[in-house]
Design a protein around this motif. Structure first.
Motif, short mmCIF file in Angstrom:
data_model
loop_
_atom_site.label_atom_id
_atom_site.label_comp_id
_atom_site.label_asym_id
_atom_site.label_seq_id
_atom_site.Cartn_x
_atom_site.Cartn_y
_atom_site.Cartn_z
N GLY A 1 14.86 -4.66 -0.24
CA GLY A 1 14.64 -3.96 -1.51
C GLY A 1 13.44 -3.03 -1.45
O GLY A 1 13.51 -1.88 -1.92
N LEU A 2 12.34 -3.51 -0.87
CA LEU A 2 11.15 -2.68 -0.74
C LEU A 2 11.39 -1.52 0.23
O LEU A 2 10.90 -0.41 0.02
CB LEU A 2 9.96 -3.52 -0.28
CG LEU A 2 9.50 -4.61 -1.24
CD1 LEU A 2 8.41 -5.47 -0.60
CD2 LEU A 2 9.03 -4.00 -2.55
N THR A 3 12.16 -1.81 1.28
CA THR A 3 12.52 -0.76 2.24
C THR A 3 13.28 0.35 1.54
O THR A 3 12.95 1.53 1.70
CB THR A 3 13.35 -1.35 3.40
OG1 THR A 3 12.55 -2.29 4.11
CG2 THR A 3 13.84 -0.26 4.34
N ARG B 1 0.82 -1.22 0.00
CA ARG B 1 0.00 0.00 0.00
C ARG B 1 0.85 1.27 0.00
O ARG B 1 0.55 2.23 -0.70
CB ARG B 1 -0.94 0.00 1.21
CG ARG B 1 -2.03 -1.03 1.09
CD ARG B 1 -3.15 -0.80 2.06
NE ARG B 1 -2.82 -1.30 3.39
CZ ARG B 1 -3.58 -1.09 4.45
NH1 ARG B 1 -4.69 -0.40 4.33
NH2 ARG B 1 -3.25 -1.58 5.61
N MET B 2 1.92 1.26 0.80
CA MET B 2 2.67 2.50 1.00
C MET B 2 3.54 2.87 -0.20
O MET B 2 3.69 4.05 -0.50
CB MET B 2 3.52 2.40 2.27
CG MET B 2 3.88 3.72 2.86
SD MET B 2 2.50 4.82 3.31
CE MET B 2 1.84 4.03 4.75
N LEU B 3 4.10 1.89 -0.91
CA LEU B 3 4.94 2.21 -2.07
C LEU B 3 4.15 2.95 -3.15
O LEU B 3 4.56 4.05 -3.57
CB LEU B 3 5.60 0.95 -2.63
CG LEU B 3 6.90 0.56 -1.97
CD1 LEU B 3 7.30 -0.87 -2.33
CD2 LEU B 3 8.00 1.53 -2.37
N PRO B 4 3.02 2.41 -3.62
CA PRO B 4 2.29 3.15 -4.65
C PRO B 4 1.69 4.46 -4.12
O PRO B 4 1.61 5.46 -4.85
CB PRO B 4 1.20 2.19 -5.13
CG PRO B 4 1.10 1.14 -4.08
CD PRO B 4 2.42 1.10 -3.37
N LEU C 1 12.13 4.21 0.96
CA LEU C 1 13.00 5.31 1.41
C LEU C 1 13.35 6.23 0.24
O LEU C 1 13.38 7.46 0.40
CB LEU C 1 14.27 4.76 2.05
CG LEU C 1 14.09 4.09 3.42
CD1 LEU C 1 15.37 3.39 3.85
CD2 LEU C 1 13.63 5.10 4.46
N ASN C 2 13.56 5.66 -0.96
CA ASN C 2 13.82 6.49 -2.14
C ASN C 2 12.60 7.33 -2.50
O ASN C 2 12.74 8.50 -2.87
CB ASN C 2 14.23 5.62 -3.33
CG ASN C 2 15.61 5.03 -3.16
OD1 ASN C 2 16.41 5.50 -2.35
ND2 ASN C 2 15.89 3.97 -3.90
N ASN C 3 11.40 6.75 -2.40
CA ASN C 3 10.17 7.52 -2.65
C ASN C 3 10.07 8.69 -1.69
O ASN C 3 9.59 9.75 -2.03
CB ASN C 3 8.92 6.65 -2.47
CG ASN C 3 8.61 5.80 -3.66
OD1 ASN C 3 9.28 5.86 -4.69
ND2 ASN C 3 7.59 4.98 -3.52
N MET C 4 10.48 8.44 -0.47
CA MET C 4 10.37 9.45 0.58
C MET C 4 11.54 10.42 0.57
O MET C 4 11.47 11.44 1.25
CB MET C 4 10.30 8.76 1.95
CG MET C 4 9.05 7.94 2.14
SD MET C 4 9.12 6.88 3.60
CE MET C 4 9.62 7.99 4.87
N ASP C 5 12.59 10.11 -0.16
CA ASP C 5 13.82 10.90 -0.10
C ASP C 5 13.58 12.39 -0.24
O ASP C 5 14.01 13.17 0.59
CB ASP C 5 14.82 10.43 -1.16
CG ASP C 5 16.18 11.03 -0.96
OD1 ASP C 5 16.57 11.27 0.20
OD2 ASP C 5 16.86 11.28 -1.98
#
Length: 182
Positions: A165-167, A74-77, A171-175
């Motif tokens: 990998g998902l972590t 849920r959080m990645l997309p 973190l990259n999405n949130m960077d």
């Protein structure tokens, strides 16, 4: 004896004299009872203690908050969509309680449809992203910074370690948003 002009004059003078004597005391009482602008030093210190305690309780609550098993699904997309929509969730400061951050998140009408799309409330979002970030940073931290953080939820630790990998992707999405998504 009926009152005369002299009696009336004496009575009036007595009232004037009485007011003159009472006036300084009345003025002093009024000054003492007048509202002060802003809190006193004691009130400020008490407020700071209360905020500090609330933030400490929040840190403990976040450390123990359990991320759902489908957290990454849920959080990645969601974080990608937030980023693409140029939505900046409320910034959480060191002295801001989770309740305040959650209320500010709820007050963002452009964010609500995205949260609903992924079945998240503002509370779920704030608690989840904060617990994730705290856990990921603590696991990655070899310095003294993590010493003040209470024990982390072991299920979150396992989830993050199992999905490195998902972590990293989250973190990259949130960077670019990391200051805002905490």
């Amino acid at each position: 004896m009926p009152p005369t002009r002299l009696h009336a004059l004496i009575g009036a003078m007595a009232c004037v004299l009485a007011l003159g004597i009472l006036h300084p005391a009345t003025a002093q009482q009024a000054d003492q009872q007048a509202p002060r602008h802003g809190p006193t030093a004691e009130q400020k210190a008490e407020l700071e203690r209360a905020v500090h305690e609330a933030v400490q309780q929040d840190i403990r609550a976040v450390a123990q908050y359990r991320l759902p098993r489908d957290f990454f699904a849920r959080m990645l997309p969601l974080t990608r969509q937030i980023r693409m929509a140029n939505i900046i969730p409320p910034t959480q400061t060191r002295n801001m309680t989770l309740a305040t951050t959650i209320r500010r998140t709820e007050a963002m009408p452009q964010l609500q449809p995205l949260l609903q799309q992924y079945g998240l409330s503002a509370r779920d979002f704030v608690m989840g992203i904060t617990a994730f970030q705290m856990t990921a940073e603590r696991l990655d931290d070899t310095g003294a910074r993590g010493k003040d953080i209470p024990a982390l939820n072991p299920d979150n630790v396992r989830l993050i370690r199992k999905h490195q990998g998902l972590t990293q992707a989250l973190l990259n999405n949130m960077d670019g948003e990391s200051a805002h998504l905490q």
